[in-house]
Scaffold this active site. Structure first.
Site, PDB file in Angstrom:
ATOM      1  N   ASN A  95       0.791  -1.230   0.000  1.00  0.00           N
ATOM      2  CA  ASN A  95       0.000   0.000   0.000  1.00  0.00           C
ATOM      3  C   ASN A  95       0.826   1.284   0.000  1.00  0.00           C
ATOM      4  OD1 ASN A  95      -2.584   1.595   0.609  1.00  0.00           O
ATOM      5  ND2 ASN A  95      -1.320   2.076   2.400  1.00  0.00           N
ATOM      6  N   TYR A 160       2.698   9.757 -11.414  1.00  0.00           N
ATOM      7  CA  TYR A 160       1.818   8.908 -10.607  1.00  0.00           C
ATOM      8  C   TYR A 160       1.109   7.867 -11.479  1.00  0.00           C
ATOM      9  CZ  TYR A 160      -1.688   7.659  -7.097  1.00  0.00           C
ATOM     10  OH  TYR A 160      -2.490   6.964  -6.209  1.00  0.00           O
ATOM     11  N   SER A 163       3.535   5.192 -12.611  1.00  0.00           N
ATOM     12  CA  SER A 163       3.911   4.268 -11.533  1.00  0.00           C
ATOM     13  C   SER A 163       2.774   3.312 -11.195  1.00  0.00           C
ATOM     14  CB  SER A 163       4.333   5.052 -10.283  1.00  0.00           C
ATOM     15  OG  SER A 163       3.246   5.767  -9.720  1.00  0.00           O
TER      16      SER A 163
END
Length: 255
Positions: A95, A160, A163
């Site tokens: 996470n 972001y 990724s």
């Protein structure tokens, strides 16, 4: 085993990275509620301790470890020590992540490297360390947290999106490779939740209104709602599911 029993995690050891707040903390609480012994990691010691106190207050079993997931050597060492002291791992919730908002021409080399390192490379490092120290006596599970940004493009989030899309690819590659070892690898792709990560958007009334018009359910997710999905993916309830990406976004990506 009954349908409800399949969701139980009694006797299982689940490691959750990035669990000092937000969705990670809520997920860890839910996993503990389902009976798991939870190991939570994060960089913020006081916040990590507060999450652990909350889990213990409801009767859960939890261990904490302050850990920078971008330090690969530290991750490998910590996973080994935790497996030796707590026990071999039954599930990993990958996470730990960081958001980044910037126009593509404003993204620096350092920005790109930082976001890819924590969001993608750290997920690989953790998965590799988990596979070395997993419980080999039963089915185990890796849950990689991607994002709706791993499924669609989002303006101003090049690093972001790249990724989190990488997390989806990593999930599928691992799933195919380790399936015969009875290891399942799936991805959960949350949309907008009421956490610190999309804070800038949710703090702006006009931006929030525009966002809600794009979400068929008409609201952002509440952090506690992530828990049942993680219990499903970590438990035997998803025993025949691997290589999947579960969109969890109020219908955002269904359009």
């Amino acid at each position: 085993m009954s349908a409800l029993d399949a969701f139980r995690l009694d006797g299982r050891i689940v490691l959750v990275t990035g669990a000092s707040g937000g969705l990670g903390a809520e997920g860890a609480s839910a996993l503990a509620d389902a009976g798991a012994t939870v190991i939570i990691t994060g960089r913020r010691e006081q916040k990590l301790a507060a999450v652990a106190d909350r889990i213990r207050a409801t009767g859960g079993c939890v261990h904490t470890r302050v850990l920078d997931m971008t330090d690969a050597d530290a991750v490998r060492s910590a996973f080994g020590e935790l497996a030796d002291t707590v026990g071999p791992f039954d599930a990993l919730i990958n996470n730990a992540a960081q958001a980044h908002q910037a126009a593509v021409l404003d993204v620096t080399d350092a920005d790109w490297a930082r976001i890819v390192d924590i969001n993608l490379t750290a997920s690989f490092t953790a998965a590799q360390a988990f596979l070395r120290r997993r419980n080999t006596t039963r089915s185990t599970s890796i849950v990689n947290i991607s994002s709706l940004a791993g499924v669609i493009g989002v303006r101003g989030q090049a690093a972001y999106v790249a990724s989190k899309t990488g997390v989806v690819g990593l999930t599928k590659a691992l799933a195919v490779e380790v399936a015969r070892e009875d290891v399942r690898v799936n991805a959960l792709a949350p949309g907008y939740f009421a956490t610190d990560m999309p804070g800038e958007v949710l703090a702006n009334e006009a931006a929030t209104a525009a966002l809600l018009r794009k979400i068929p359910l008409g609201r952002v997710g509440q952090p506690a709602e992530i828990g049942p999905a993680l219990v499903f993916l970590a438990s035997d309830a998803s025993r025949y599911m691997t290589g999947a990406v579960l969109n969890f976004d109020g219908g955002y990506t269904a359009q």
